[in-house]
Design a protein around this motif. Sequence first.
Motif, PDB file in Angstrom:
ATOM      1  N   PRO A 103       0.809  -1.229   0.000  1.00 43.58           N
ATOM      2  CA  PRO A 103       0.000   0.000   0.000  1.00 43.58           C
ATOM      3  C   PRO A 103       0.838   1.273   0.000  1.00 43.58           C
ATOM      4  O   PRO A 103       0.373   2.316  -0.466  1.00 43.58           O
ATOM      5  CB  PRO A 103      -0.815  -0.120   1.297  1.00 43.58           C
ATOM      6  CG  PRO A 103      -0.863  -1.575   1.582  1.00 43.58           C
ATOM      7  CD  PRO A 103       0.455  -2.111   1.134  1.00 43.58           C
ATOM      8  N   TYR A 111      -6.448  -3.529  -4.130  1.00 43.49           N
ATOM      9  CA  TYR A 111      -7.076  -3.850  -2.854  1.00 43.49           C
ATOM     10  C   TYR A 111      -6.613  -2.829  -1.824  1.00 43.49           C
ATOM     11  O   TYR A 111      -5.620  -2.121  -2.033  1.00 43.49           O
ATOM     12  CB  TYR A 111      -6.726  -5.273  -2.392  1.00 43.49           C
ATOM     13  CG  TYR A 111      -5.259  -5.486  -2.028  1.00 43.49           C
ATOM     14  CD1 TYR A 111      -4.791  -5.259  -0.732  1.00 43.49           C
ATOM     15  CD2 TYR A 111      -4.333  -5.926  -2.977  1.00 43.49           C
ATOM     16  CE1 TYR A 111      -3.455  -5.452  -0.404  1.00 43.49           C
ATOM     17  CE2 TYR A 111      -3.008  -6.125  -2.654  1.00 43.49           C
ATOM     18  CZ  TYR A 111      -2.573  -5.883  -1.368  1.00 43.49           C
ATOM     19  OH  TYR A 111      -1.249  -6.077  -1.043  1.00 43.49           O
ATOM     20  N   GLU A 112      -7.344  -2.725  -0.747  1.00 35.60           N
ATOM     21  CA  GLU A 112      -6.993  -1.799   0.337  1.00 35.60           C
ATOM     22  C   GLU A 112      -7.084  -2.585   1.650  1.00 35.60           C
ATOM     23  O   GLU A 112      -8.162  -3.046   2.019  1.00 35.60           O
ATOM     24  CB  GLU A 112      -7.955  -0.617   0.341  1.00 35.60           C
ATOM     25  CG  GLU A 112      -7.381   0.639   0.995  1.00 35.60           C
ATOM     26  CD  GLU A 112      -7.315   0.525   2.508  1.00 35.60           C
ATOM     27  OE1 GLU A 112      -8.333   0.140   3.110  1.00 35.60           O
ATOM     28  OE2 GLU A 112      -6.227   0.806   3.081  1.00 35.60           O
ATOM     29  N   ARG A 115      -9.787  -1.742   4.383  1.00 42.19           N
ATOM     30  CA  ARG A 115     -11.143  -1.894   3.849  1.00 42.19           C
ATOM     31  C   ARG A 115     -11.487  -3.351   3.558  1.00 42.19           C
ATOM     32  O   ARG A 115     -12.620  -3.789   3.780  1.00 42.19           O
ATOM     33  CB  ARG A 115     -11.273  -1.078   2.561  1.00 42.19           C
ATOM     34  CG  ARG A 115     -12.660  -1.147   1.889  1.00 42.19           C
ATOM     35  CD  ARG A 115     -12.571  -0.607   0.471  1.00 42.19           C
ATOM     36  NE  ARG A 115     -11.769  -1.467  -0.383  1.00 42.19           N
ATOM     37  CZ  ARG A 115     -11.119  -1.039  -1.470  1.00 42.19           C
ATOM     38  NH1 ARG A 115     -11.156   0.227  -1.815  1.00 42.19           N
ATOM     39  NH2 ARG A 115     -10.405  -1.890  -2.195  1.00 42.19           N
ATOM     40  N   ASP A 116     -10.510  -4.122   3.076  1.00 37.65           N
ATOM     41  CA  ASP A 116     -10.807  -5.436   2.508  1.00 37.65           C
ATOM     42  C   ASP A 116     -10.510  -6.632   3.412  1.00 37.65           C
ATOM     43  O   ASP A 116     -11.026  -7.719   3.167  1.00 37.65           O
ATOM     44  CB  ASP A 116     -10.023  -5.615   1.202  1.00 37.65           C
ATOM     45  CG  ASP A 116     -10.484  -4.645   0.115  1.00 37.65           C
ATOM     46  OD1 ASP A 116     -11.662  -4.258   0.156  1.00 37.65           O
ATOM     47  OD2 ASP A 116      -9.669  -4.289  -0.748  1.00 37.65           O
TER      48      ASP A 116
END
Length: 326
Positions: A103, A111-112, A115-116
């Motif tokens: 990230p 993807y994060e 959040r995921d």
Amino acid sequence: MTILLRYARVAACVLGILFTGTAPAAAYPDKPIRMLVPYPPGGITDVLSRSVAELLRKELGQPVIVENKPGANTALAAQALATSPADGYTVMMAAAATVVMNPLLYPKLGYEPVRDFTPAARIAETPLVLVVRSDSTARTLADLIATAKAKPGDTSFASTGLGSTLHLAGELLQLETGTQLLHVPYKGSAPALNGVLGGETHFMIDSVGSSIPLIKGGKLRAIAVTSAKRLPALPEVPTVAESGVPGFDVSTWFGLLVPKQTPAAIVTRLNAAVALAVRDPSFRAQFEAVGLVVPAPIDSAAFAKFIQAETAKWAPLIKAKNISLE
């Protein structure tokens, strides 16, 4: 009337399951679990994953099927996890790169992490070791630093690629020691180690697991380990902190992730199963012998805080060095 009453009771049970989610969690697991591994078969992560899968099979009573899904610095497996059902039947053996480095390095990731994913359980840490060729004049970290300061930019270090933990460990060492080092990225650990063995580079900060056969075989000299404490696998090798760089502590690590909306009861069940598994004496002995550290189990919330702390540790360095990957 009896039939109507029976249907009413069935409907009530179904609604209870839908709104509380407790029944599926209580029954978990009742079918095989898939474990995504973001590296190819045969490496230390794959071996670790298969050992954990077998221990979880014993604890959970269901097969845990390892699926290797390498690529994009662990991002392919992470993307697959992010789009999997949040039911506890798909987990991922994630590395530090998955939720900390990627990230910070990739503008477009796919993807994060916050959040995921939900961090389910931390499993093992992999301290690193600073190695030179066995005939190097540098016998200590102080020797290496003195040489680097005498000729700024001439001392080179190998890594497994730009933005890898091994690269960032070298950058952190450079920052903490006030030296100017030349980074030479390779495509993987084996080519990087060959670069050191062949004299193309002066040193490498590598995972203990991949370097230890060459250290034991007399081809490489271990100068210092990057962990806060000395390692059982290399008890005679001092830490970087002991060698004159106070507070230096770098390890990569592995842990289980699940999709974000996985029920809390399932996350707790997985965490408890991992905690029991990693206490297995044969498991600990197997991996501590090759330089891994199996830390005391922590719960999901503590694992999430650990990841936050790791992100806070590396973000300023990556920003200061302007390191970015496409």
